[in-house]
Write a protein that holds these residues in place. Structure first.
Motif, short mmCIF file in Angstrom:
data_model
loop_
_atom_site.label_atom_id
_atom_site.label_comp_id
_atom_site.label_asym_id
_atom_site.label_seq_id
_atom_site.Cartn_x
_atom_site.Cartn_y
_atom_site.Cartn_z
N PHE A 1 31.60 4.36 -100.25
CA PHE A 1 31.07 5.48 -101.67
C PHE A 1 31.76 7.07 -101.88
CE2 PHE A 1 30.01 7.20 -96.88
CZ PHE A 1 29.84 8.34 -96.82
N SER A 2 31.07 7.03 -102.80
CA SER A 2 32.48 7.87 -103.56
C SER A 2 31.49 9.62 -103.60
CB SER A 2 32.60 7.93 -104.97
OG SER A 2 31.51 6.89 -105.54
N LYS A 3 30.45 9.66 -103.65
CA LYS A 3 29.48 10.75 -103.68
C LYS A 3 28.52 10.75 -102.49
CE LYS A 3 31.47 11.76 -108.09
NZ LYS A 3 32.85 10.98 -107.44
N ALA A 4 28.37 12.05 -102.23
CA ALA A 4 27.20 12.02 -101.62
C ALA A 4 26.43 13.54 -101.06
CB ALA A 4 27.42 12.05 -99.74
N TYR A 5 25.49 13.95 -100.96
CA TYR A 5 24.87 15.32 -101.52
C TYR A 5 23.79 15.23 -99.53
CZ TYR A 5 25.20 19.01 -104.20
OH TYR A 5 26.12 20.06 -104.65
N ALA A 6 23.73 15.70 -99.20
CA ALA A 6 22.99 16.33 -98.35
C ALA A 6 21.61 17.03 -98.67
CB ALA A 6 23.05 16.97 -97.34
N ILE A 7 19.94 16.49 -98.95
CA ILE A 7 19.21 17.16 -99.41
C ILE A 7 18.65 17.60 -98.30
CG2 ILE A 7 18.96 15.82 -101.67
CD1 ILE A 7 16.78 14.31 -100.92
N ALA A 8 18.69 17.61 -97.28
CA ALA A 8 17.84 17.94 -96.29
C ALA A 8 18.99 17.54 -95.07
CB ALA A 8 16.30 17.08 -95.87
N PRO A 9 18.29 17.56 -93.76
CA PRO A 9 19.59 17.21 -92.96
C PRO A 9 19.37 16.33 -92.38
CG PRO A 9 18.52 19.56 -92.50
CD PRO A 9 17.40 19.04 -93.26
N ASP A 10 18.47 15.35 -92.50
CA ASP A 10 18.90 13.92 -92.35
C ASP A 10 18.71 13.09 -93.41
OD1 ASP A 10 15.95 14.18 -92.29
OD2 ASP A 10 14.98 13.40 -90.75
N ARG A 11 18.71 13.50 -94.92
CA ARG A 11 18.51 12.52 -96.35
C ARG A 11 19.64 13.16 -97.24
NH1 ARG A 11 12.58 14.14 -96.60
NH2 ARG A 11 13.14 15.96 -95.22
N PHE A 12 19.93 11.87 -97.39
CA PHE A 12 21.18 12.05 -97.82
C PHE A 12 20.82 11.39 -99.70
CE2 PHE A 12 21.64 12.01 -93.92
CZ PHE A 12 22.43 13.68 -94.00
N ILE A 13 21.60 11.78 -100.57
CA ILE A 13 22.00 10.99 -101.65
C ILE A 13 23.29 10.31 -101.84
CG2 ILE A 13 22.10 10.85 -104.39
CD1 ILE A 13 18.83 11.12 -102.94
N LEU A 14 23.11 9.58 -102.14
CA LEU A 14 24.64 8.01 -101.93
C LEU A 14 25.25 7.75 -103.16
CD1 LEU A 14 24.43 8.74 -98.96
CD2 LEU A 14 26.19 7.76 -98.90
N ARG A 15 26.37 7.75 -103.89
CA ARG A 15 26.93 6.81 -105.25
C ARG A 15 27.48 5.80 -104.17
NH1 ARG A 15 30.88 5.53 -109.71
NH2 ARG A 15 29.74 4.80 -111.15
N LYS A 16 27.68 4.19 -103.41
CA LYS A 16 27.87 3.61 -102.83
C LYS A 16 28.62 2.46 -103.37
CE LYS A 16 27.38 1.35 -98.72
NZ LYS A 16 28.03 0.43 -98.93
N LEU A 17 29.41 1.60 -103.12
CA LEU A 17 29.57 0.49 -103.33
C LEU A 17 28.58 -0.68 -102.83
CD1 LEU A 17 31.97 -1.61 -105.57
CD2 LEU A 17 32.81 -1.32 -103.51
N ASP A 18 28.15 -2.05 -103.51
CA ASP A 18 27.75 -3.06 -103.05
C ASP A 18 28.50 -3.61 -104.00
OD1 ASP A 18 25.64 -5.33 -103.25
OD2 ASP A 18 24.08 -4.49 -103.82
N ARG A 19 28.60 -4.42 -102.77
CA ARG A 19 29.76 -5.82 -102.99
C ARG A 19 29.53 -6.77 -103.73
NH1 ARG A 19 33.46 -5.77 -97.18
NH2 ARG A 19 35.26 -3.66 -98.13
N ILE A 20 28.42 -7.57 -103.45
CA ILE A 20 27.91 -8.37 -104.08
C ILE A 20 27.88 -8.05 -106.04
CG2 ILE A 20 25.31 -9.43 -104.31
CD1 ILE A 20 24.57 -8.94 -101.80
N ILE A 21 27.33 -6.95 -106.19
CA ILE A 21 27.69 -6.56 -107.87
C ILE A 21 29.23 -6.16 -107.83
CG2 ILE A 21 24.83 -6.44 -107.62
CD1 ILE A 21 25.49 -3.26 -107.79
N ALA A 22 29.65 -5.65 -107.32
CA ALA A 22 31.14 -5.39 -107.65
C ALA A 22 30.56 -4.05 -108.43
CB ALA A 22 31.47 -6.30 -108.54
N ASP A 23 29.72 -2.80 -107.74
CA ASP A 23 29.78 -1.66 -108.50
C ASP A 23 29.17 -1.23 -107.65
OD1 ASP A 23 29.79 -0.20 -110.95
OD2 ASP A 23 29.33 -1.68 -112.14
N GLN A 24 28.39 0.57 -108.16
CA GLN A 24 28.33 1.76 -107.21
C GLN A 24 27.35 1.74 -107.65
OE1 GLN A 24 30.82 4.84 -105.93
NE2 GLN A 24 32.74 3.97 -107.01
N GLN A 25 25.96 2.21 -106.58
CA GLN A 25 24.50 2.55 -107.45
C GLN A 25 24.75 3.35 -106.13
OE1 GLN A 25 23.04 -1.11 -106.09
NE2 GLN A 25 22.16 -1.11 -107.92
#
Length: 354
Positions: free
Chosen positions: A146-170
């Protein structure tokens, strides 16, 4: 043998001459008209506090009302200073040798005291622990960095991560307590290039609970909520509206290796949010901006998060080619450059910021 060496040398010199010619004759983005102008606002809200060499600092990681935290190149060491960037001290994080070896240099750390989150790009995993050194939690993801990540709470996160099946990040929403991973629906532009062409900066407005993603290579940004629903879409004031990124033939999708055929022009560098406004560091000069003013200062364009309206621009007194990230913490602005870290007190009542 001599003939072969001479032939190779001739080919090498010819290649150098061709590349040099292409560079010399290519239309540089700030040597031609870019098709837009800025409305420059007065910059009276900054008062210098201090600066220090970046040295082994990887990035600014977080802050309290009295302290700033910095990630170093060692995942176990956090540097802490006051807002004058004085009285530095080191905080030692207790990580297992296995984790240290897995993180290597592919990590970044954020601190929302007392929580420390270490994002392992390629593991891929999120490591969470307390500054005090309590129990370490490791949340591991399916394959794909993954290339981006943000902690919105101590146990909750928003990420931009590579999905190898679609060969792109979501974008993903992750709850490390319940082990729940939610994948976006129709939020990202997909080009099947590993997310390279759609790379950008991700920021989080804690007041409105909105995330804003600004593309590096085109004049677009959009906001979405913590449930991964798109809210607003907007354009930066430049005219770079088309992706020019192309995937190299050498990028064998079966090996999950992605490379570009050549460098693309970054139009938007870093961004930050404050008081419902998005601030974007633009790398393109307005048609009537003075070369010296733009070249020696960092141009910041301001937008309303809710309406996407352009609200004017201002200059920060640092060299634009060295800026990596800009933060606002507790009435202070911290500018992270490649060679130095700068700290300023800001007048939060100033109209430039509101």
């Amino acid at each position: 043998m001599r003939k072969a060496i001479f032939t190779l040398l001739s080919l090498f010199l010819t290649a150098i001459l061709i590349v040099t010619l292409l560079v010399k004759t290519a239309p540089l983005p700030n040597k031609v008209l870019n098709g837009f102008d800025r409305t420059i606002l007065p910059t009276n809200f900054l008062t210098p506090l201090g600066n220090m060499p970046a040295d082994s600092i990887q990035l600014v990681s977080g802050a309290t009302p009295t302290q700033l935290f910095f990630t170093t190149t060692d995942p176990t060491i956090i540097l802490c200073t006051d807002y004058h960037l004085q009285h530095p001290r080191r905080i030692k994080l207790h990580l297992s040798q296995g984790l240290i070896d897995s993180l290597q240099t592919y990590f970044y750390t954020t601190i929302d005291s007392p929580f420390v989150h270490i994002f392992g790009y390629n593991m891929p995993a999120i490591v969470t622990l307390h500054l005090s050194g309590s129990h370490t939690q490791v949340f591991r993801f399916p394959p794909g960095g993954f290339s981006k990540a943000y902690a919105i709470a101590p146990d909750r996160f928003i990420l931009r991560k590579l999905d190898r099946i679609i060969a792109d990040q979501q974008f993903l929403k992750v709850n490390t307590t319940t082990n729940e991973i939610t994948v976006e629906k129709n939020l990202s532009i997909l080009h099947q290039d590993g997310g390279m062409s759609t790379d950008g900066s991700l920021v989080y407005d804690t007041a409105s609970k909105k995330l804003i993603y600004t593309y590096f290579y085109i004049n677009q940004f959009f906001s979405f909520d913590t449930s991964l629903h798109k809210l607003h879409a907007g354009h930066t004031i430049d005219t770079s509206s088309h992706f020019r990124f192309q995937l190299s033939d050498a990028a064998a999708s079966g090996e999950h290796v992605f490379t570009s055929q050549g460098p693309d022009q970054i139009v938007n560098n870093t961004s930050f949010v404050y008081n419902g406004k998005l601030f974007v560091h633009s790398l393109l000069k307005g048609d009537h901006e003075a070369d010296g003013k733009f070249g020696n200062n960092t141009a910041i364009d301001k937008y309303d998060i809710n309406t996407s309206q352009y609200l004017g621009s201002f200059y920060l007194p640092v060299s634009p080619d060295k800026v990596r990230r800009i933060h606002i913490f507790n009435h202070s602005m911290v500018i992270e450059c490649r060679d130095y870290i700068y700290s300023y007190t800001i007048d939060t009542r100033d109209s430039v910021l509101n």
